[in-house]
Structures are given as C-alpha cells and as structure tokens.
Design a protein around this motif. Structure first.
Motif, short mmCIF file in Angstrom:
data_model
loop_
_atom_site.label_atom_id
_atom_site.label_comp_id
_atom_site.label_asym_id
_atom_site.label_seq_id
_atom_site.Cartn_x
_atom_site.Cartn_y
_atom_site.Cartn_z
N MET A 1 26.30 42.80 29.54
CA MET A 1 26.39 42.19 30.97
C MET A 1 27.58 41.94 31.40
SD MET A 1 25.45 45.51 32.46
CE MET A 1 25.58 45.32 34.08
N CYS A 2 28.44 42.19 32.02
CA CYS A 2 29.97 41.41 32.37
C CYS A 2 29.22 40.58 33.84
CB CYS A 2 30.94 41.45 32.24
SG CYS A 2 32.59 40.15 32.63
N TYR A 3 29.31 39.40 34.39
CA TYR A 3 29.53 39.75 36.48
C TYR A 3 30.50 38.81 36.21
CZ TYR A 3 24.35 41.78 35.51
OH TYR A 3 23.21 42.27 35.12
N PRO A 4 30.73 38.70 37.85
CA PRO A 4 32.08 37.33 38.54
C PRO A 4 31.37 36.29 37.76
CG PRO A 4 31.87 39.19 39.26
CD PRO A 4 30.30 39.87 38.56
N LYS A 5 32.20 35.23 37.58
CA LYS A 5 31.45 33.73 37.70
C LYS A 5 31.09 33.79 39.00
CE LYS A 5 33.75 29.77 35.65
NZ LYS A 5 34.50 28.97 35.01
N GLY A 6 29.78 33.11 38.37
CA GLY A 6 28.66 32.17 39.51
C GLY A 6 27.32 33.79 40.34
N ASP A 7 28.01 34.73 40.02
CA ASP A 7 26.64 36.05 40.32
C ASP A 7 25.76 35.85 39.38
OD1 ASP A 7 28.85 36.54 42.31
OD2 ASP A 7 29.20 38.77 42.10
N PHE A 8 25.80 35.15 38.87
CA PHE A 8 24.83 35.38 37.33
C PHE A 8 24.30 34.46 36.83
CE2 PHE A 8 22.49 36.11 34.38
CZ PHE A 8 20.91 37.32 33.71
N ARG A 9 22.86 33.99 37.62
CA ARG A 9 21.67 32.35 37.34
C ARG A 9 21.09 32.65 36.02
NH1 ARG A 9 18.02 30.46 41.99
NH2 ARG A 9 19.90 30.79 43.52
N VAL A 10 21.97 31.32 35.44
CA VAL A 10 22.12 31.92 34.08
C VAL A 10 20.32 30.60 34.16
CG1 VAL A 10 23.45 31.65 32.69
CG2 VAL A 10 22.99 29.07 33.09
N GLY A 11 19.38 30.79 33.10
CA GLY A 11 18.11 29.73 33.08
C GLY A 11 18.32 28.96 32.23
N PRO A 12 17.47 27.72 32.13
CA PRO A 12 17.94 26.86 31.49
C PRO A 12 17.21 26.53 29.97
CG PRO A 12 15.65 26.61 32.84
CD PRO A 12 16.39 27.61 33.04
N GLU A 13 16.80 27.77 29.49
CA GLU A 13 16.59 28.43 27.60
C GLU A 13 17.86 28.82 27.89
OE1 GLU A 13 14.32 26.97 25.71
OE2 GLU A 13 14.14 25.03 27.90
N ASP A 14 18.79 29.49 28.50
CA ASP A 14 20.50 30.26 27.99
C ASP A 14 20.75 29.44 27.00
OD1 ASP A 14 19.06 32.76 28.58
OD2 ASP A 14 20.36 32.47 30.74
N VAL A 15 21.36 29.89 26.24
CA VAL A 15 22.19 29.27 25.23
C VAL A 15 23.49 29.39 25.72
CG1 VAL A 15 22.24 28.77 23.06
CG2 VAL A 15 20.55 29.30 23.43
N TYR A 16 24.77 28.13 25.22
CA TYR A 16 25.80 28.44 25.69
C TYR A 16 26.29 29.02 23.94
CZ TYR A 16 30.76 26.99 26.63
OH TYR A 16 32.23 26.66 27.13
N LEU A 17 27.79 29.83 23.99
CA LEU A 17 28.10 29.58 22.69
C LEU A 17 29.68 29.53 23.12
CD1 LEU A 17 26.63 33.00 21.37
CD2 LEU A 17 25.69 31.02 20.79
N GLY A 18 30.27 29.17 24.22
CA GLY A 18 31.40 29.66 24.37
C GLY A 18 31.78 30.14 25.72
N ASP A 19 33.38 30.27 25.39
CA ASP A 19 34.40 30.60 26.98
C ASP A 19 35.02 31.85 26.66
OD1 ASP A 19 33.01 28.67 28.63
OD2 ASP A 19 35.48 28.01 27.94
N ILE A 20 34.78 33.07 27.09
CA ILE A 20 35.55 34.13 26.69
C ILE A 20 36.25 34.61 28.38
CG2 ILE A 20 35.47 36.46 26.16
CD1 ILE A 20 33.01 36.15 25.17
#
Length: 87
Positions: free
Chosen positions: A1-20
């Motif tokens: 799923m793709c959400y507008p920036k700031g509309d989805f809260r990521v959790g502390p265990e979510d892994v950042y893979l980069g930017d699209i």
C-alpha cells in the motif's frame, strides 16, 4: 500500500530500505527477515491497484519483483551492517 507522506505511522521495528520518488520506503521487520537475501524491484505498471492505495485512482498499480543477491552483493551488504529502523 502507498500512502501520502505522513499519513502512515511506521513502527520502531519497520526497516527503511530507501526512497522511491523522494518518499521513504519501509518494510515490516518480519517481511524484511524473509526477503533480506533479495533485491526488491518496485515498478509502476498499468492496471488496477489496491482500493485504498494512493495509486488506485491513477489506473496504475505497483508490481514487485525480486532477485537473489549475488554472493558478492550479499557480502557487501553484510559488511555494511543492518539497515536503519524507523524512529
């Protein structure tokens, strides 16, 4: 799923893979553990996407492909250490 920036809260265990397209891309920790040996390739293709995903009204959808990292790529990634997690 793709959400507008700031509309989805990521959790502390979510892994950042980069930017699209200048937007951060995260994957859940359990999914990352499963897919960590592969390169994920995310394309936008014509078609019907998820009902609540940002791209749905545009007539496109995301298509994720993958390939297993080569031995050299895996060694380089291991040497770089774990990817960052969400704050």
């Amino acid at each position: 799923m793709c959400y507008p920036k700031g509309d989805f809260r990521v959790g502390p265990e979510d892994v950042y893979l980069g930017d699209i397209a200048d937007s951060p891309f995260y994957i859940g920790a359990a999914q990352f553990d499963y897919w960590r040996h592969t390169q994920l390739i995310i394309d936008v293709v014509p078609g019907r996407g998820g009902g609540f995903s940002l791209e749905a009204p545009e007539g496109v959808r995301f298509l994720t492909r993958s390939r297993v990292f080569t031995e050299k790529e895996a060694e380089e990634l291991n040497a770089a250490g774990e990817p960052p997690r969400a704050a």
